[in-house]
Design a protein around this motif. Structure first.
Motif, mmCIF file in Angstrom:
data_model
loop_
_atom_site.group_PDB
_atom_site.id
_atom_site.type_symbol
_atom_site.label_atom_id
_atom_site.label_comp_id
_atom_site.label_asym_id
_atom_site.label_seq_id
_atom_site.Cartn_x
_atom_site.Cartn_y
_atom_site.Cartn_z
ATOM 1 N N ASP A 189 0.620 -1.297 -0.377
ATOM 2 C CA ASP A 189 -0.253 -0.235 0.209
ATOM 3 C C ASP A 189 0.714 1.514 0.004
ATOM 4 O O ASP A 189 1.239 1.784 1.027
ATOM 5 C CB ASP A 189 -0.941 -0.283 1.313
ATOM 6 N N TYR A 206 2.937 9.686 -0.380
ATOM 7 C CA TYR A 206 4.333 9.216 0.110
ATOM 8 C C TYR A 206 5.158 9.536 -0.413
ATOM 9 O O TYR A 206 6.713 8.800 0.529
ATOM 10 C CB TYR A 206 3.270 7.634 0.650
ATOM 11 N N LYS A 259 -2.968 5.870 -4.374
ATOM 12 C CA LYS A 259 -3.930 6.645 -4.377
ATOM 13 C C LYS A 259 -3.724 8.449 -4.835
ATOM 14 O O LYS A 259 -3.028 8.910 -4.869
ATOM 15 C CB LYS A 259 -4.245 6.923 -2.431
ATOM 16 N N HIS A 308 -7.775 9.421 -1.991
ATOM 17 C CA HIS A 308 -6.384 9.576 -0.427
ATOM 18 C C HIS A 308 -8.032 9.992 0.680
ATOM 19 O O HIS A 308 -7.975 9.427 1.580
ATOM 20 C CB HIS A 308 -5.490 10.255 -0.314
ATOM 21 N N GLN A 309 -8.724 11.496 -0.022
ATOM 22 C CA GLN A 309 -9.425 11.698 0.905
ATOM 23 C C GLN A 309 -10.799 12.631 0.440
ATOM 24 O O GLN A 309 -10.959 12.792 -0.675
ATOM 25 C CB GLN A 309 -8.216 13.229 1.494
ATOM 26 N N TRP A 368 -6.154 1.552 7.729
ATOM 27 C CA TRP A 368 -5.404 2.212 7.963
ATOM 28 C C TRP A 368 -4.751 2.030 9.694
ATOM 29 O O TRP A 368 -5.975 2.906 10.494
ATOM 30 C CB TRP A 368 -4.992 3.385 6.853
ATOM 31 N N PRO A 424 -3.275 -0.279 11.454
ATOM 32 C CA PRO A 424 -4.393 -1.144 12.298
ATOM 33 C C PRO A 424 -3.311 -1.499 13.609
ATOM 34 O O PRO A 424 -3.854 -2.118 14.096
ATOM 35 C CB PRO A 424 -3.363 -2.192 11.287
ATOM 36 N N LEU A 425 -2.074 -0.858 13.613
ATOM 37 C CA LEU A 425 -1.593 -0.622 14.715
ATOM 38 C C LEU A 425 -1.496 0.681 15.647
ATOM 39 O O LEU A 425 -0.913 0.534 16.723
ATOM 40 C CB LEU A 425 0.397 -1.456 14.723
ATOM 41 N N ALA A 426 -2.744 1.463 15.409
ATOM 42 C CA ALA A 426 -3.119 2.605 15.702
ATOM 43 C C ALA A 426 -1.799 3.631 15.577
ATOM 44 O O ALA A 426 -1.499 4.524 17.086
ATOM 45 C CB ALA A 426 -3.501 3.063 17.863
ATOM 46 N N PRO A 473 -0.408 -3.041 8.179
ATOM 47 C CA PRO A 473 0.811 -3.151 9.278
ATOM 48 C C PRO A 473 2.231 -2.236 8.783
ATOM 49 O O PRO A 473 2.425 -3.038 7.303
ATOM 50 C CB PRO A 473 0.531 -3.286 10.428
ATOM 51 N N SER A 499 6.096 -1.771 9.475
ATOM 52 C CA SER A 499 7.092 -1.496 10.005
ATOM 53 C C SER A 499 8.686 -1.249 9.450
ATOM 54 O O SER A 499 8.627 -2.058 8.625
ATOM 55 C CB SER A 499 7.599 -2.677 10.712
ATOM 56 N N SER A 500 9.842 -0.917 9.222
ATOM 57 C CA SER A 500 10.823 -0.480 8.807
ATOM 58 C C SER A 500 11.459 -2.012 8.978
ATOM 59 O O SER A 500 12.675 -1.829 8.556
ATOM 60 C CB SER A 500 11.674 0.413 9.150
ATOM 61 N N ARG A 502 10.160 -7.342 12.864
ATOM 62 C CA ARG A 502 8.695 -6.302 12.727
ATOM 63 C C ARG A 502 7.848 -7.457 11.339
ATOM 64 O O ARG A 502 6.452 -7.667 11.536
ATOM 65 C CB ARG A 502 8.540 -5.319 13.517
ATOM 66 N N GLU A 542 7.122 -10.656 12.954
ATOM 67 C CA GLU A 542 6.382 -10.532 13.492
ATOM 68 C C GLU A 542 4.781 -10.380 13.177
ATOM 69 O O GLU A 542 3.539 -11.511 13.623
ATOM 70 C CB GLU A 542 6.359 -9.508 14.618
HETATM 71 N N1 LIG Z 1 -5.113 6.697 3.288
HETATM 72 C C1 LIG Z 1 -4.678 7.336 4.559
HETATM 73 O O1 LIG Z 1 -5.265 7.938 5.021
HETATM 74 C C2 LIG Z 1 -3.469 6.559 5.690
HETATM 75 C C3 LIG Z 1 -3.134 6.805 6.966
HETATM 76 C C4 LIG Z 1 -1.978 6.330 7.280
HETATM 77 C C5 LIG Z 1 -1.804 5.027 7.177
HETATM 78 N N2 LIG Z 1 -2.125 4.785 5.740
HETATM 79 C C6 LIG Z 1 -2.017 3.215 5.568
HETATM 80 O O2 LIG Z 1 -1.483 1.653 6.292
HETATM 81 C C7 LIG Z 1 -0.085 1.759 6.567
HETATM 82 C C8 LIG Z 1 -0.009 1.262 8.095
HETATM 83 O O3 LIG Z 1 -0.834 1.988 10.040
HETATM 84 P P1 LIG Z 1 0.627 3.337 10.049
HETATM 85 O O4 LIG Z 1 2.140 2.919 8.909
HETATM 86 O O5 LIG Z 1 -0.075 4.850 10.012
HETATM 87 O O6 LIG Z 1 0.633 2.709 11.475
HETATM 88 P P2 LIG Z 1 0.374 1.221 11.622
HETATM 89 O O7 LIG Z 1 0.707 -0.141 11.229
HETATM 90 O O8 LIG Z 1 -0.639 0.832 12.552
HETATM 91 O O9 LIG Z 1 1.454 1.138 12.915
HETATM 92 C C9 LIG Z 1 2.891 1.117 12.559
HETATM 93 C C10 LIG Z 1 3.880 2.126 13.314
HETATM 94 O O10 LIG Z 1 4.013 0.802 14.852
HETATM 95 C C11 LIG Z 1 5.472 0.539 14.673
HETATM 96 N N3 LIG Z 1 5.522 -1.014 14.930
HETATM 97 C C12 LIG Z 1 5.187 -1.832 13.797
HETATM 98 N N4 LIG Z 1 5.198 -3.096 14.150
HETATM 99 C C13 LIG Z 1 5.290 -3.361 15.661
HETATM 100 C C14 LIG Z 1 5.720 -4.018 16.516
HETATM 101 N N5 LIG Z 1 5.333 -5.771 15.937
HETATM 102 N N6 LIG Z 1 5.990 -3.804 17.624
HETATM 103 C C15 LIG Z 1 5.779 -2.689 17.716
HETATM 104 N N7 LIG Z 1 6.065 -1.679 16.924
HETATM 105 C C16 LIG Z 1 5.762 -1.561 15.448
HETATM 106 C C17 LIG Z 1 6.380 1.139 13.331
HETATM 107 O O11 LIG Z 1 7.945 1.292 13.833
HETATM 108 P P3 LIG Z 1 9.114 0.344 13.016
HETATM 109 O O12 LIG Z 1 8.617 1.023 11.720
HETATM 110 O O13 LIG Z 1 10.009 1.044 13.638
HETATM 111 O O14 LIG Z 1 8.919 -0.529 13.316
HETATM 112 C C18 LIG Z 1 5.706 2.302 13.506
HETATM 113 O O15 LIG Z 1 6.185 3.274 14.361
HETATM 114 C C19 LIG Z 1 0.682 3.016 6.809
HETATM 115 O O16 LIG Z 1 1.743 2.699 6.244
HETATM 116 C C20 LIG Z 1 0.113 3.637 4.997
HETATM 117 O O17 LIG Z 1 0.173 2.345 3.996
HETATM 118 C C21 LIG Z 1 -3.198 5.233 4.942
#
Ligand SMILES: NC(=O)c1ccc[n+]([C@@H]2O[C@H](COP(=O)([O-])OP(=O)(O)OC[C@H]3O[C@@H](n4cnc5c(N)ncnc54)[C@H](OP(=O)(O)O)[C@@H]3O)[C@@H](O)[C@H]2O)c1
Length: 281
Positions: A43, A48, A73, A106-107, A182, A184-186, A226, A228-229, A233, A236
């Motif tokens: 995604d 981005y 998007k 996107h919005q 989006w 999913p890990l808040a 989800p 992660s860089s 993770r 995981e």
């Molecule tokens: N449509 C939209 O408006 C919109 C908005 C936001 C996001 N998105 C999409 O949704 C995707 C996911 O959302 P998101 O990136 O905002 O947040 P997320 O997936 O909820 O959380 C990512 C964060 O969690 C950390 N993390 C990931 N796995 C982990 C684990 N197992 N243990 C501990 N920390 C962990 C990552 O750090 P590290 O990288 O350091 O591991 C990063 O800081 C985005 O990448 C994007 O593609 C879309």
């Protein structure tokens, strides 16, 4: 890989890897790692600024293009029919592909109807296999559905254990729009990674809190991406297909829902002003 059948018959992997806040320099490496872990859906978004990294990783990975599902998007500064049309071609070029599997608005701001017409056209021309929206709440998508030819296949909306989108989901189900999360890990907000309910449930299955939360979304029929860089993770987060939560555990996680965003409210006038300002950039 578990898939979800979209309203036009396209099968979409239910789990993928998101690249928001992955720098353009790092994106190719991250997506390469994610593909090697087993992710088959990526995604990205025009906003981005890392579509090229995705395209490079997909082109070089040795996995055939048809086995990878790419989501992108259109950003609001590219809304309106003409700009959106052009931007889809630019995304295709950056992604090094002659089609995108799923393209979203996107919005829900700006000339979204014009942009959606461009998406419909690209869909009919085969440049995109499915089209949809992101961050559209029921007031936005009910109106959109009533005024377009192609009902969105997907709505990508903030969804995690603290904001489960119960109300929005009811209307998405009515209209046949798949629910994609989006964040999913808040993004770790609200004490997500130290949440005792998730950690204690995880101990019963030999899983971590994030794995429990992601499995919960899968079992609610949500598509998850989800981010992660870090490769360990990524692995995981991907390792959630060998257990199933009991009904009692599902019920306990349902209680974590606050029905509110941990980020911002798309109906807050100050937020709308901020987005409107972004359109001019
Ligand atoms: N449509 C939209 O408006 C919109 C908005 C936001 C996001 N998105 C999409 O949704 C995707 C996911 O959302 P998101 O990136 O905002 O947040 P997320 O997936 O909820 O959380 C990512 C964060 O969690 C950390 N993390 C990931 N796995 C982990 C684990 N197992 N243990 C501990 N920390 C962990 C990552 O750090 P590290 O990288 O350091 O591991 C990063 O800081 C985005 O990448 C994007 O593609 C879309």
């Amino acid at each position: 890989m578990q898939t979800i059948k979209l309203n036009n018959g396209v099968e979409m992997p239910q789990m993928g890897y998101g690249v928001y806040q992955v720098s353009p320099q790092e994106c190719e490496r991250c997506v390469t790692d994610a593909l090697s872990v087993g992710y088959r859906m990526i995604d990205t978004a025009q906003a981005y600024q890392n579509e090229e990294g995705v395209g490079n990783a997909v082109a070089k990975c040795g996995i055939s293009r048809e086995d990878i599902f790419i989501v992108s998007k259109i950003w609001i500064s590219n809304f309106g029919y003409e700009r959106a049309k052009k931007s889809i071609d630019e995304s295709l070029r950056r992604l090094r592909s002659n089609y995108i599997d799923l393209m979203l608005l996107h919005q829900p701001f700006g000339d979204r109807y014009g942009a959606y017409r461009a998406l419909e056209e690209a869909y009919k021309e085969g440049k995109v296999r499915a089209i949809g929206v992101s961050n559209f709440y029921p007031d936005h998508f009910i109106d959109l559905c009533a005024n377009v030819d192609v009902v969105p296949a997907v709505n990508q909306i903030e969804t995690h254990v603290f904001q489960q989108q119960i109300e929005s989901r009811k209307y998405m189900d009515e209209l046949g729009i798949a629910h994609m999360s989006w964040g999913p890990l808040a993004e770790g907000r609200n004490g997500f990674f130290t949440n005792e309910t998730l950690i204690n449930i995880g101990k019963k299955y030999g899983k971590t809190g994030p794995q429990v939360a992601l499995r919960y979304l899968l079992d609610r029929g949500v598509i998850i991406i989800p981010k992660s860089s870090r490769k360990e993770r990524m692995a995981e987060n991907f390792n959630i297909f060998d257990f199933k939560l009991s009904q009692d555990d599902m019920d306990a996680i349902l209680k974590l829902d606050t029905g509110k965003s941990v980020f911002f409210d798309h109906h807050d006038p100050e937020i709308v002003k901020w987005f409107v300002g972004m359109m001019k950039k």
